[in-house]
Motif scaffolding. Structure first.
Motif, PDB file in Angstrom:
ATOM      1  N   GLU A  91       0.929  -1.305   0.227  1.00 49.19           N
ATOM      2  CA  GLU A  91      -0.064  -0.017  -0.030  1.00 49.19           C
ATOM      3  C   GLU A  91       0.897   1.230   0.074  1.00 49.19           C
ATOM      4  N   PHE A  92       1.874   1.087   0.850  1.00 54.45           N
ATOM      5  CA  PHE A  92       2.796   2.318   0.815  1.00 54.45           C
ATOM      6  C   PHE A  92       3.361   2.917  -0.645  1.00 54.45           C
ATOM      7  N   LYS A  93       4.028   1.480  -1.502  1.00 51.58           N
ATOM      8  CA  LYS A  93       4.562   1.690  -2.671  1.00 51.58           C
ATOM      9  C   LYS A  93       3.392   2.200  -3.601  1.00 51.58           C
ATOM     10  N   ALA A  94       2.225   1.635  -3.609  1.00 54.44           N
ATOM     11  CA  ALA A  94       1.317   1.960  -4.406  1.00 54.44           C
ATOM     12  C   ALA A  94       0.951   3.334  -4.357  1.00 54.44           C
ATOM     13  N   PHE A  95       0.733   3.979  -3.169  1.00 48.15           N
ATOM     14  CA  PHE A  95       0.727   5.497  -2.649  1.00 48.15           C
ATOM     15  C   PHE A  95       1.589   6.278  -3.303  1.00 48.15           C
ATOM     16  N   PHE A  96       2.815   5.975  -3.297  1.00 49.27           N
ATOM     17  CA  PHE A  96       4.102   6.998  -3.772  1.00 49.27           C
ATOM     18  C   PHE A  96       3.843   6.712  -5.237  1.00 49.27           C
ATOM     19  N   GLU A  97       3.558   5.550  -5.839  1.00 50.36           N
ATOM     20  CA  GLU A  97       3.741   5.266  -7.255  1.00 50.36           C
ATOM     21  C   GLU A  97       2.572   6.391  -8.028  1.00 50.36           C
ATOM     22  N   LEU A  98       1.588   6.047  -7.348  1.00 48.30           N
ATOM     23  CA  LEU A  98       0.385   7.316  -7.553  1.00 48.30           C
ATOM     24  C   LEU A  98       0.567   8.750  -7.802  1.00 48.30           C
ATOM     25  N   LEU A  99       1.369   8.817  -6.707  1.00 47.93           N
ATOM     26  CA  LEU A  99       2.008  10.387  -6.475  1.00 47.93           C
ATOM     27  C   LEU A  99       2.939  10.466  -7.660  1.00 47.93           C
ATOM     28  N   SER A 100       3.746   9.779  -7.990  1.00 49.41           N
ATOM     29  CA  SER A 100       4.720  10.008  -8.927  1.00 49.41           C
ATOM     30  C   SER A 100       3.920  10.172 -10.365  1.00 49.41           C
TER      31      SER A 100
END
Length: 133
Positions: free
Chosen positions: A49-58
């Motif tokens: 979930e952490f990685k998915a959130f920051f991938e979405l921000l990117s």
């Protein structure tokens, strides 16, 4: 960063490309410096979930850069209460949880500026929790 609209569930924030990049870099620093097993305990979400959130921000940043034919430097993004908690914990870890030798080059801003962003997110969370907006 500036609050545009605030409810108990969402915050609309005016954010610069620089600060959006700072948030993305903070997420990358957490992944690089905290084990995947510790992320859940320290941040409050599982690594996926952490990685998915920051991938979405990117992805959002990439789209904004593609649409930036008018050279706009500020954007309005909507974050949920949970998003802000995740950002707050991430910034707290980057500012207080582990040492980054090259803080400014890794995060994109001096430590003092990252603290200001941390204080901003913390303030938003407190206002959302107390319904004072």
């Amino acid at each position: 960063m500036k609050t545009i609209n605030l409810t108990h569930e969402f915050a609309e924030i005016q954010i610069s490309t620089k600060h959006l990049t700072t948030l993305i870099n903070a997420g990358a620093a957490v992944v690089d410096n905290i084990s995947q097993y510790e992320i859940h305990a320290r941040i409050g979400v599982f690594i996926e979930e952490f990685k998915a959130f920051f991938e979405l921000l990117s992805l959002v940043k990439s789209q904004l850069n593609l649409d930036n034919s008018k050279n706009i430097k500020q954007y309005i993004l909507t974050f949920s209460y949970d998003d802000l908690l995740l950002l707050n914990q991430t910034l707290n870890e980057v500012c207080n949880g582990f040492f980054l030798q090259e803080f400014e080059s890794q995060i994109g801003v001096p430590r003092e500026e990252a603290y200001l962003i941390l204080m901003f997110t913390n303030e938003l969370i407190e206002k959302m929790e107390s319904n004072c907006y």
